[in-house]
Design a protein around this motif. Structure first.
Motif, mmCIF file in Angstrom:
data_model
loop_
_atom_site.group_PDB
_atom_site.id
_atom_site.type_symbol
_atom_site.label_atom_id
_atom_site.label_comp_id
_atom_site.label_asym_id
_atom_site.label_seq_id
_atom_site.Cartn_x
_atom_site.Cartn_y
_atom_site.Cartn_z
ATOM 1 N N LYS A 1 0.529 8.571 -7.235
ATOM 2 C CA LYS A 1 0.437 7.154 -6.894
ATOM 3 C C LYS A 1 0.419 6.977 -5.359
ATOM 4 C CE LYS A 1 1.163 5.646 -11.248
ATOM 5 N NZ LYS A 1 1.124 6.927 -11.922
ATOM 6 N N PRO A 2 -0.459 6.106 -4.838
ATOM 7 C CA PRO A 2 -0.449 5.878 -3.385
ATOM 8 C C PRO A 2 0.829 5.157 -2.952
ATOM 9 C CG PRO A 2 -1.961 4.355 -4.483
ATOM 10 C CD PRO A 2 -1.445 5.276 -5.528
ATOM 11 N N LYS A 3 1.284 5.481 -1.737
ATOM 12 C CA LYS A 3 2.496 4.823 -1.240
ATOM 13 C C LYS A 3 2.147 4.045 0.017
ATOM 14 C CE LYS A 3 5.582 8.403 -2.919
ATOM 15 N NZ LYS A 3 6.057 9.729 -2.554
ATOM 16 N N TYR A 4 2.605 2.805 0.087
ATOM 17 C CA TYR A 4 2.392 2.038 1.305
ATOM 18 C C TYR A 4 3.459 0.966 1.449
ATOM 19 C CZ TYR A 4 -0.526 0.251 -2.488
ATOM 20 O OH TYR A 4 -1.019 -0.103 -3.712
ATOM 21 N N ASN B 1 -9.923 -1.215 12.767
ATOM 22 C CA ASN B 1 -10.083 0.231 12.961
ATOM 23 C C ASN B 1 -8.978 0.844 13.828
ATOM 24 O OD1 ASN B 1 -12.333 0.323 11.382
ATOM 25 N ND2 ASN B 1 -13.800 0.349 13.055
ATOM 26 N N PHE B 2 -8.515 0.079 14.842
ATOM 27 C CA PHE B 2 -7.546 0.639 15.787
ATOM 28 C C PHE B 2 -6.091 0.383 15.386
ATOM 29 C CE2 PHE B 2 -11.175 0.324 18.816
ATOM 30 C CZ PHE B 2 -11.244 1.673 19.132
ATOM 31 N N SER B 3 -5.871 -0.509 14.427
ATOM 32 C CA SER B 3 -4.481 -0.834 14.075
ATOM 33 C C SER B 3 -4.285 -0.752 12.563
ATOM 34 C CB SER B 3 -4.153 -2.261 14.559
ATOM 35 O OG SER B 3 -4.793 -3.207 13.729
ATOM 36 N N GLU B 4 -3.077 -1.047 12.114
ATOM 37 C CA GLU B 4 -2.788 -1.018 10.671
ATOM 38 C C GLU B 4 -2.952 -2.401 10.052
ATOM 39 O OE1 GLU B 4 0.932 0.721 11.577
ATOM 40 O OE2 GLU B 4 0.426 2.596 10.570
ATOM 41 N N CYS B 5 -3.596 -3.299 10.804
ATOM 42 C CA CYS B 5 -3.822 -4.666 10.311
ATOM 43 C C CYS B 5 -4.998 -4.650 9.319
ATOM 44 C CB CYS B 5 -4.125 -5.584 11.498
ATOM 45 S SG CYS B 5 -4.480 -7.257 10.997
ATOM 46 N N THR B 6 -4.734 -5.082 8.100
ATOM 47 C CA THR B 6 -5.789 -5.066 7.076
ATOM 48 C C THR B 6 -6.424 -6.436 6.876
ATOM 49 O OG1 THR B 6 -4.169 -5.468 5.340
ATOM 50 C CG2 THR B 6 -4.755 -3.163 5.795
ATOM 51 N N ASN C 1 -8.273 3.890 0.847
ATOM 52 C CA ASN C 1 -6.830 4.074 0.692
ATOM 53 C C ASN C 1 -6.041 2.763 0.666
ATOM 54 O OD1 ASN C 1 -7.133 6.887 0.794
ATOM 55 N ND2 ASN C 1 -7.362 6.771 3.009
ATOM 56 N N LEU C 2 -6.736 1.652 0.766
ATOM 57 C CA LEU C 2 -6.028 0.374 0.840
ATOM 58 C C LEU C 2 -5.984 -0.304 -0.525
ATOM 59 C CD1 LEU C 2 -7.635 -1.118 4.084
ATOM 60 C CD2 LEU C 2 -5.386 -0.060 3.866
ATOM 61 N N PRO C 3 -4.811 -0.877 -0.889
ATOM 62 C CA PRO C 3 -4.766 -1.646 -2.132
ATOM 63 C C PRO C 3 -5.631 -2.902 -1.991
ATOM 64 C CG PRO C 3 -2.698 -1.848 -0.925
ATOM 65 C CD PRO C 3 -3.535 -0.854 -0.179
ATOM 66 N N SER D 1 -1.645 -15.274 11.353
ATOM 67 C CA SER D 1 -0.845 -14.428 10.488
ATOM 68 C C SER D 1 -1.602 -13.114 10.244
ATOM 69 C CB SER D 1 -0.608 -15.168 9.175
ATOM 70 O OG SER D 1 -0.017 -14.329 8.244
ATOM 71 N N TYR D 2 -0.864 -12.004 10.193
ATOM 72 C CA TYR D 2 -1.483 -10.679 10.170
ATOM 73 C C TYR D 2 -0.824 -9.813 9.090
ATOM 74 C CZ TYR D 2 -2.546 -12.753 14.625
ATOM 75 O OH TYR D 2 -2.939 -13.657 15.584
ATOM 76 N N THR D 3 -1.629 -9.275 8.193
ATOM 77 C CA THR D 3 -1.104 -8.381 7.159
ATOM 78 C C THR D 3 -1.218 -6.944 7.669
ATOM 79 O OG1 THR D 3 -1.860 -9.892 5.456
ATOM 80 C CG2 THR D 3 -1.364 -7.641 4.756
ATOM 81 N N ILE D 4 -0.104 -6.244 7.606
ATOM 82 C CA ILE D 4 -0.071 -4.878 8.153
ATOM 83 C C ILE D 4 0.363 -3.899 7.054
ATOM 84 C CG2 ILE D 4 1.124 -3.381 9.829
ATOM 85 C CD1 ILE D 4 1.342 -6.356 11.317
ATOM 86 N N ILE D 5 -0.368 -2.811 6.936
ATOM 87 C CA ILE D 5 -0.032 -1.812 5.909
ATOM 88 C C ILE D 5 0.209 -0.457 6.552
ATOM 89 C CG2 ILE D 5 -0.961 -0.473 4.005
ATOM 90 C CD1 ILE D 5 -1.486 -2.769 2.631
#
Lengths: 53, 307
Positions: free
Chosen positions: A42-45, B284-289, B52-54, B300-304
């Protein structure tokens, strides 16, 4: 026009499938599939939200 | 206009969260040029990180309403440019976002630098006009339903789920030996699920037809007929074949939507594309999706963070 009763149709189809396959075989199939899914990685995040006001 | 690579290099040179500073600079410049309040809804859905992103971290969700609340903070204009780069998401969330936007702005223009699909297309249909480039796309609005399975969340077109149900009934009736093939698919549908699919399809078309009548086509003498035709076209799963099919400016115009070409105004095009490239760089440069941000840098910024 009367709304279609999807719940009744779904229930009937599930019963038909159960009658065709048999409850024992159905349970066995479900067990095998569930076991295989448990082995999946399962992916983890971690999700967070940042607000700039 | 700086190219995409030049913007990326500008960010690398500045370092330390420079993507935020540089994106805000271009967003502010765009607003200064147009004299309109400007908000961007941007998603990493076209980023190389996507596999890799939900899906919920990049799609339109109810959380975005909070994003718009933050982005509206301090804006006092009466005209809005809404830049959309999104794969879509929840039609219910789109409806609430539009309601929120329309409470504040009478004049709203959607700007689509690349893709505004599905629920983002729905949002674009609530605007007075749409500004698209030659290579930009909107997409079908046939709703997608996400439901839990043993291997995670699975998303499928609502119409395909209903079609699959019909196919299962027919095949099992004519050849009971096919029952084992269908059992896992049918068994996971909970009570009420198929009705939700049916209702969501109707809802998406009704919402879009209503928005088009109220705003984009309000001056058209046959606005109701035309709006319904456009909503039916956008919602026709069988015509478009796939939910991700890009529909370009010519197709949208041919159906009667009011769409301006980004290429008609070079200066505007330059500013829009600079904002867009800087937004892509942010993903691309940050974890902001995903983020919703106004031209004053508020939002507002979603970060993963992936483990």
């Amino acid at each position: 026009m009367k709304d279609r009763d999807y719940d009744r149709e779904l229930k009937e189809l599930k019963t038909d499938i159960k009658n065709i396959i048999g409850e024992g075989e159905l349970n066995r199939m479900n067990e095998i599939v569930n076991l295989s899914f448990q082995l999946d990685e399962k992916p983890k995040y971690e999700i967070s939200n940042k607000i700039v006001k | 206009m700086p190219t995409k690579d030049e913007i990326f290099n500008e960010i690398i040179k500045e370092k330390a969260a420079a993507q935020d500073t540089i994106r805000r600079k271009y967003l502010s410049e765009l607003s200064q040029l147009t004299g309109r309040d400007t908000i961007i809804l941007s998603s990493a859905f076209s980023s190389r990180k996507l596999p890799n992103l939900p899906s919920f971290s990049v799609s339109v969700t109810n959380e975005d309403i909070h994003g718009f609340m933050s982005a509206f903070n301090g804006l006092n204009g009466d005209k809005l440019d809404l830049i959309l780069h999104s794969p879509g998401g929840s039609p219910e969330a789109a409806k609430q976002i539009v309601k929120y936007i329309r409470k504040k702005y009478d004049d709203v223009r959607a700007i689509i630098p690349q893709n505004a699909m599905s629920a983002a297309t729905m949002i674009a249909c609530s605007c007075d006009t749409i500004l698209m480039g030659k290579h930009s796309a909107i997409g079908p609005i046939d709703p997608q339903i996400t439901y839990p399975t043993e291997s995670g969340h699975f998303t499928a077109p609502a119409q395909s789920i209903l079609d699959e149900f019909e196919q299962a009934k027919e095949e099992i009736k004519t050849d009971p030996a096919t029952a084992p093939i269908w059992v896992r698919r049918i068994d996971k549908y909970p009570i009420g699920f198929l009705k939700i699919c049916d209702n969501t399809i109707i809802l998406s078309k009704e919402i879009v037809a209503n928005w088009l009548t109220t705003w984009m086509l309000k001056e058209d003498p046959e606005k109701e007929k035309l709006s319904k035709e456009i909503a039916d076209w956008l919602g026709d799963t069988n015509e478009h074949k796939t939910h991700g099919r890009p529909l370009d400016i010519n197709e949208a115009r041919a159906k009667g939507m009011i769409v301006e070409a980004l290429e008609d105004d070079n200066e505007l095009q330059d500013k829009v594309l600079s904002v867009f490239h800087a937004a892509i760089a942010t993903h691309n440069f940050s974890e902001c999706t995903k983020f919703v941000e106004n031209h004053n840098g508020k939002g507002s910024y979603t970060i993963i963070k992936q483990g």
